[in-house]
Design an enzyme around this catalytic site. Sequence first.
Site, PDB file in Angstrom:
ATOM      1  N   LYS A   1     104.918  46.311  67.403  1.00 32.99           N
ATOM      2  CA  LYS A   1     105.070  47.018  66.118  1.00 32.99           C
ATOM      3  C   LYS A   1     105.837  48.326  66.276  1.00 32.99           C
ATOM      4  CE  LYS A   1     101.541  44.990  63.274  1.00 32.99           C
ATOM      5  NZ  LYS A   1     100.184  45.051  62.767  1.00 32.99           N
TER       6      LYS A   1
ATOM      7  N   LYS B   1     106.189  34.079  65.526  1.00 35.24           N
ATOM      8  CA  LYS B   1     104.983  33.922  64.706  1.00 35.24           C
ATOM      9  C   LYS B   1     105.324  34.045  63.221  1.00 35.24           C
ATOM     10  CE  LYS B   1     102.134  37.333  64.461  1.00 35.24           C
ATOM     11  NZ  LYS B   1     101.281  38.472  64.759  1.00 35.24           N
TER      12      LYS B   1
ATOM     13  N   LYS C   1     104.332  38.624  57.936  1.00 35.80           N
ATOM     14  CA  LYS C   1     104.757  39.316  56.719  1.00 35.80           C
ATOM     15  C   LYS C   1     106.014  40.126  56.969  1.00 35.80           C
ATOM     16  CE  LYS C   1      99.969  40.182  55.526  1.00 35.80           C
ATOM     17  NZ  LYS C   1      98.907  41.102  55.870  1.00 35.80           N
TER      18      LYS C   1
END
Length: 353
Positions: free
Chosen positions: A122, A215, A218
């Site tokens: 992230k 994966k 969102k």
Amino acid sequence: MSKLPAISPRVFSGMQPTGALHLGNYLGALVQWVKMQDTHECIYCVVDMHAITQARSVWGGPEELRNAIRMSTAAYMAAGVDTKKSIIFNQSQVAAHAELAWVFNCIARMGWLNRMTQFKEKAGKDRENASTGLFIYPNLMAADILTYRATHVPVGEDQKQHLELARDIAQKFNNDFHDEIVAEGFADGDFFPLCEPVITGPATRVMSLRDGSRKMSKSEPSEMSRINLTDDADAISNKVRKARTDPDALPSEPKGLEGRPEAQNLVGIYAALSGTTPEAVLKDFGGAQFGKFKPALADLAVEKIGPIGAEMNRLLGDPAEIDRILADGSARAREIAAPVIDTVKDIVGLLRT
Ligand code: TYM
């Protein structure tokens, strides 16, 4: 002496309200949440404080966040979480999460957090610019679970490392304060349980429909990479039909899916949506081309996911009722959390007068 009861089976899990929930959230976690309601006391949280660990551009702003919290609540309910059986609430309404997270910030070690792969993903290359909240996020996640001394945590595969950290934090707290914990009346010294990850089923890691090595998420820019729970029948069908595949026919056994990530993903999704296994799916579709398999998968996905979006829309038509549900869930959650955080303060020596 604490009046807290001994540890007993209890389920806790949560999702971040950033954007629409998708098929990965549904198959990786929500399906299991719904099932566990029949066997366990369950607490399901919309983790809004986690959402703001990322840049404001990711979660939008206050109005978007409020809407996303209501949307996640509606998604939980539309997927089958029943507020008569389970608690649904949003994290920021129960202050004990933040209070316990602070204690855990002082228990967890820098080295433990430095190993968290999700932080690295992230934060990306610009680590210096990541929020400090994003770095200590796993401590808050441990606090979410342990505020309720929960024993079982149904999640997708990507949360496994965070749950191992939650166990390490629980263990270190139990060790560091062993004598005080025993003095509080927990004779075996186990104040916090070592929670068990519940990562089961054929779709614990749903992959992007555009790239079988990534994966479903969102944050993926392409809308075609994921099926949102709010997608209508046309969108669902279109995304499945356009999903990337390889040119070969389906094998007759799961072994034949090795090295074919897209095929493996679609078979896993079919198995999860139909409540069977990849073996059973390949018994029916082994030898078939994707030209035959994809329409069958599209129909199944429309049948299972379509009604969830419709029910979410119905629920979102009455936001005041959603807020009432969250207020009620938060009050119930606070009741469970209060004696736990009070006992933690007593154990640590944070004076309560
Ligand atoms: P989050 O919001 O990223 O995801 C919510 C849940 O969906 C699962 N999931 C997937 N499962 C299968 N395939 C995928 N592609 C996929 N994408 C997401 C996740 O594993 C998760 O179960 N840190 C957590 C939220 C959290 C939490 C907690 C969870 C905060 N506190 C306490 C459990 C207990 C997160 O960011 O999940």
